[in-house]
Scaffold this active site. Sequence first.
Site, short mmCIF file in Angstrom:
data_model
loop_
_atom_site.label_atom_id
_atom_site.label_comp_id
_atom_site.label_asym_id
_atom_site.label_seq_id
_atom_site.Cartn_x
_atom_site.Cartn_y
_atom_site.Cartn_z
N ASP A 32 0.80 -1.22 0.00
CA ASP A 32 0.00 0.00 0.00
C ASP A 32 0.84 1.28 0.00
O ASP A 32 0.64 2.16 -0.84
CB ASP A 32 -1.02 -0.01 1.14
N TYR A 87 2.17 -11.95 -1.70
CA TYR A 87 0.70 -12.01 -1.64
C TYR A 87 0.13 -12.31 -3.02
O TYR A 87 0.75 -12.05 -4.05
CB TYR A 87 0.11 -10.72 -1.08
N ARG A 103 3.83 -13.77 4.73
CA ARG A 103 4.69 -12.63 5.07
C ARG A 103 5.17 -12.62 6.52
O ARG A 103 5.78 -11.65 6.97
CB ARG A 103 3.94 -11.32 4.79
N ASP A 258 -4.68 3.98 -2.09
CA ASP A 258 -3.27 4.38 -2.14
C ASP A 258 -3.06 5.53 -3.11
O ASP A 258 -2.31 6.47 -2.84
CB ASP A 258 -2.40 3.20 -2.57
#
Length: 317
Positions: A32, A87, A103, A258
């Site tokens: 992000d 991801y 992660r 974002d």
Amino acid sequence: MSKVACIGECMVELKQVQGTEAGLFSRGFGGDTLNTAVYLARLGAGADYITALGDDPLSDEMIAGWAAEGVGTKRVVRLPGKLPGLYMIQTDDKGERRFFHWRDSAAARSLMDLPQTPDILGSLADYDVVYLSAITLSLYGSEGRARLFAALKRAREHGARFAFDTNFRARGWPDLDVARAVFQEAFATADIVLASTEDLLPLYPGVTSEALLARVPGAEVVLKLSEPASILRLDGVPYPIKAKPVEVPVVDTTAAGDSFAAAYVAARLVGADPLEAARAGHRLAGVVVCHPGAIIPRAAMPSGLIPNHANSRKASP
């Protein structure tokens, strides 16, 4: 040129190739605050990315890719033997997405606990804006967050502004009481809060948009709504803002928030008032959701997005 420090994590991104059978994925990179850093750089702001990576080839590719976008990498710590997180994105026929993460041992999680940490935190005072998200805060333990908040407060004493994006992912906050406490500290510290009902309702369920906004202190707060609109509260006064309808099909909502944040911060840095900045945020987000993935092609960036206020520093609409 104004300087922005974006703190967070970039991961290896896998997304299904459209028009192919399930199981065929393309590889990219995303996160992000990294997405915001890229869009800030494209909009003319000097953006540095602050994170930790490994010493592996994928981390090398990330560094090269960020540099090619104009994002500064001098604050990136490289950790021998570590790897970035990963991801996978799954999108439905309306463009809404689900994320699957690997992660837990990613290098970025160590950023607040390294020998280099004091120098990194001390450097925040050199920036005009320090930007991070709730996802950033979820990476660190309580002691790491305390170090970061203390550094943000020191940076603000030296003239930096702290912009906080409420980007909330429940998997990063197994204890919602802890999440609420961290959010409240971020709200109390921030100069600019970029929030959304999507982020805040899981923390404060069943309340109205107005009640959500009332939970966020601060002089400059944007609350993005479920419809294409937002409420800007400036010095206690709310201003409703309608976004222009998206005229082409929505493909992927990844990085909508974002990119909104990037356009908002970039506009404020050149002196645009918050209403102009919010409109710029809605406009860029409306373009981003019409393309797959977090980062749209450079050719798709809208022109004239940031108002020309280089010599004007307005504080209110």
